[in-house]
Design an enzyme around this catalytic site. Structure first.
Site, mmCIF file in Angstrom:
data_model
loop_
_atom_site.group_PDB
_atom_site.id
_atom_site.type_symbol
_atom_site.label_atom_id
_atom_site.label_comp_id
_atom_site.label_asym_id
_atom_site.label_seq_id
_atom_site.Cartn_x
_atom_site.Cartn_y
_atom_site.Cartn_z
ATOM 1 N N GLY A 1 2.598 2.376 11.144
ATOM 2 C CA GLY A 1 3.729 3.696 10.721
ATOM 3 C C GLY A 1 4.454 4.585 11.988
ATOM 4 O O GLY A 1 4.873 4.662 11.635
ATOM 5 N N GLY B 1 3.152 -0.761 4.154
ATOM 6 C CA GLY B 1 2.674 0.231 3.768
ATOM 7 C C GLY B 1 4.789 0.505 3.685
ATOM 8 O O GLY B 1 5.039 0.933 2.924
ATOM 9 N N GLY B 2 4.913 1.207 4.552
ATOM 10 C CA GLY B 2 6.505 2.095 4.504
ATOM 11 C C GLY B 2 7.615 0.953 3.666
ATOM 12 O O GLY B 2 8.032 1.648 2.376
ATOM 13 N N ASN C 1 0.571 -1.502 0.078
ATOM 14 C CA ASN C 1 0.112 0.010 0.185
ATOM 15 C C ASN C 1 0.741 0.984 0.015
ATOM 16 O O ASN C 1 1.573 1.653 0.833
ATOM 17 C CB ASN C 1 -0.822 0.242 1.316
ATOM 18 C CG ASN C 1 -1.866 1.565 2.124
ATOM 19 O OD1 ASN C 1 -1.777 1.957 0.803
ATOM 20 N ND2 ASN C 1 -2.340 1.511 2.346
ATOM 21 N N TRP C 2 1.078 1.760 -1.322
ATOM 22 C CA TRP C 2 1.729 3.186 -0.935
ATOM 23 C C TRP C 2 1.101 3.826 -0.151
ATOM 24 O O TRP C 2 2.084 4.774 -0.450
ATOM 25 C CB TRP C 2 2.458 2.983 -2.972
ATOM 26 C CG TRP C 2 3.121 1.972 -3.228
ATOM 27 C CD1 TRP C 2 3.597 0.775 -2.916
ATOM 28 C CD2 TRP C 2 3.589 2.469 -4.708
ATOM 29 N NE1 TRP C 2 4.729 -0.412 -4.077
ATOM 30 C CE2 TRP C 2 4.508 1.353 -5.423
ATOM 31 C CE3 TRP C 2 3.585 3.518 -5.826
ATOM 32 C CZ2 TRP C 2 4.804 0.846 -6.430
ATOM 33 C CZ3 TRP C 2 4.026 2.938 -7.122
ATOM 34 C CH2 TRP C 2 4.168 2.047 -6.984
ATOM 35 N N LYS C 3 0.115 4.111 -0.034
ATOM 36 C CA LYS C 3 -1.060 5.513 0.431
ATOM 37 C C LYS C 3 0.235 6.795 -0.943
ATOM 38 O O LYS C 3 -0.058 6.272 -1.782
ATOM 39 C CB LYS C 3 0.104 5.725 1.856
ATOM 40 C CG LYS C 3 0.193 4.139 2.374
ATOM 41 C CD LYS C 3 -0.112 4.477 4.045
ATOM 42 C CE LYS C 3 -0.273 3.546 4.881
ATOM 43 N NZ LYS C 3 0.171 3.471 6.658
ATOM 44 N N SER D 1 3.647 -1.958 10.660
ATOM 45 C CA SER D 1 4.951 -1.858 10.478
ATOM 46 C C SER D 1 6.140 -3.723 9.954
ATOM 47 O O SER D 1 6.400 -4.198 10.777
ATOM 48 C CB SER D 1 5.275 -1.462 11.653
ATOM 49 O OG SER D 1 4.952 -0.646 12.011
ATOM 50 N N GLU E 1 -7.068 4.638 7.764
ATOM 51 C CA GLU E 1 -6.690 5.894 7.696
ATOM 52 C C GLU E 1 -7.747 6.548 6.921
ATOM 53 O O GLU E 1 -7.906 7.940 6.872
ATOM 54 C CB GLU E 1 -5.865 6.763 6.596
ATOM 55 C CG GLU E 1 -4.279 6.461 7.817
ATOM 56 C CD GLU E 1 -3.351 5.668 6.383
ATOM 57 O OE1 GLU E 1 -3.096 5.571 4.724
ATOM 58 O OE2 GLU E 1 -2.474 4.852 7.177
ATOM 59 N N HIS F 1 -9.597 1.038 4.548
ATOM 60 C CA HIS F 1 -8.144 0.847 5.015
ATOM 61 C C HIS F 1 -8.533 1.951 5.835
ATOM 62 O O HIS F 1 -9.198 2.992 6.193
ATOM 63 C CB HIS F 1 -6.872 1.749 4.720
ATOM 64 C CG HIS F 1 -6.004 2.400 4.560
ATOM 65 N ND1 HIS F 1 -4.906 3.150 5.748
ATOM 66 C CD2 HIS F 1 -4.681 0.903 4.815
ATOM 67 C CE1 HIS F 1 -4.576 2.990 6.327
ATOM 68 N NE2 HIS F 1 -3.938 1.442 5.786
ATOM 69 N N GLU G 1 -5.222 -4.236 10.075
ATOM 70 C CA GLU G 1 -3.916 -4.113 10.793
ATOM 71 C C GLU G 1 -4.330 -2.693 12.462
ATOM 72 O O GLU G 1 -5.196 -2.226 11.940
ATOM 73 C CB GLU G 1 -4.096 -3.044 9.294
ATOM 74 C CG GLU G 1 -3.759 -3.818 7.824
ATOM 75 C CD GLU G 1 -2.918 -2.605 6.716
ATOM 76 O OE1 GLU G 1 -2.094 -2.662 6.722
ATOM 77 O OE2 GLU G 1 -4.342 -1.310 7.409
HETATM 78 P P1 13P Z 1 2.962 0.228 7.637
HETATM 79 O O1 13P Z 1 3.426 -0.812 7.050
HETATM 80 O O2 13P Z 1 3.445 1.711 7.341
HETATM 81 O O3 13P Z 1 2.982 0.352 9.776
HETATM 82 O O4 13P Z 1 1.476 0.313 7.068
HETATM 83 C C1 13P Z 1 0.576 -0.667 7.097
HETATM 84 C C2 13P Z 1 -0.312 -0.424 6.310
HETATM 85 O O5 13P Z 1 -1.367 1.107 6.543
HETATM 86 C C3 13P Z 1 -0.602 -0.854 5.502
HETATM 87 O O6 13P Z 1 -1.808 -0.433 4.162
#
Ligand code: 13P
Length: 246
Positions: A170, A230-231, A9-11, A209, A94, A92, A164
């Site tokens: 994050g 994510g990251g 998930n590149w956000k 994470s 967010e 998600h 999640e």
């Molecule tokens: P991180 O891997 O950066 O914690 O993000 C997880 C995430 O929100 C994937 O959708």
């Protein structure tokens, strides 16, 4: 037998130049799992061009619950299929937290995705306050049941669930393998209450994470079928490292 899925998930990250490098590196990598990347809308055409014909699938991070019309700024499920998307994230944390998406909105988006032939990745998870109040099971069950009520359990034959924990996203904090497994098992058990065969087949990803260094232990848990990253999905070696921990 469930095939492991590692989805990035590149956000809201990337640029044409950065993506080109990242997509080429991901495409060239060997992975022990199915790989997917969920990119920002403007880069779907680029993902399609770079990944077409490869073992890596792509998708988006959100969709409209509406099919078409006067919904300024929204993107419909059928638009995503025009760009060859396989997956789309719905719900998600967010989106739920920063954009006020309710369980009902998420359930409507899940249904819209499926009716266009996309595979929704339903994201669910508790906040830190909810975990500390010992209501993780209630929260996750409520989020899941909103979708079960609208689309029915059979819909999960063509869907993915991502657990999640919001406090792990994050933050560098990861659920322990045992904490994650407990919630994954309860999610699968809730699906099994409606249909044991669907429950045995549905993939439940862990997100929060996840890194190459903690992926192996998480992936070894009985009910963890991959990761939503994510990251670490923005760095090809980390993303592939996680996939190879499967
Ligand atoms: P991180 O891997 O950066 O914690 O993000 C997880 C995430 O929100 C994937 O959708």
């Amino acid at each position: 037998m469930r095939t492991k899925l590692v989805a990035g998930n590149w956000k809201m990250n990337g640029s044409l130049a950065l993506n080109a490098e990242l997509l080429k590196a991901v495409r060239a990598g060997k992975a022990a799992a199915e790989l997917a990347v969920c990119v920002p809308f403007p880069y779907l055409a680029q993902a399609q061009a770079e990944l077409h014909g490869s073992h890596v699938t792509w998708g988006a991070q959100d969709i409209s619950a509406q099919a078409q019309g006067a919904f300024t700024g929204e993107v419909s499920a059928s638009m995503l299929t025009d760009f060859g998307c396989t997956y789309v994230l719905v719900g998600h944390s967010e989106r739920r937290t920063l954009h006020g998406e309710t369980d009902a909105v998420v359930a409507a988006k899940f249904a819209a995705a499926q009716s266009a032939g996309l595979i929704p990745v339903l994201c669910i998870g508790e906040t830190l306050a909810e975990r500390e109040s010992n209501i993780t099971a209630e929260v996750v069950t409520r989020q899941l049941e909103a979708v079960l009520a609208k689309s029915g359990v059979a819909a999960f034959a063509n869907a993915v669930i991502a657990y999640e924990p919001v406090w792990a996203i994050g933050t560098g904090l990861t659920a322990t393998p045992a904490q994650a497994q407990d919630v994954h098992a309860l999610i699968r058990a809730r699906v099994a209450r409606d249909d044991a065969t669907v429950a045995a087949g549905v993939r439940i990803l862990y997100g929060g994470s996840m890194k190459p260094g903690n992926a192996r232990e998480l992936m070894q848990q009985a009910d963890i079928d991959g990761g939503l990253i994510g990251g670490a999905a923005l760095v090809a070696t980390d993303f592939l490292g996680i996939a190879n921990a499967c």
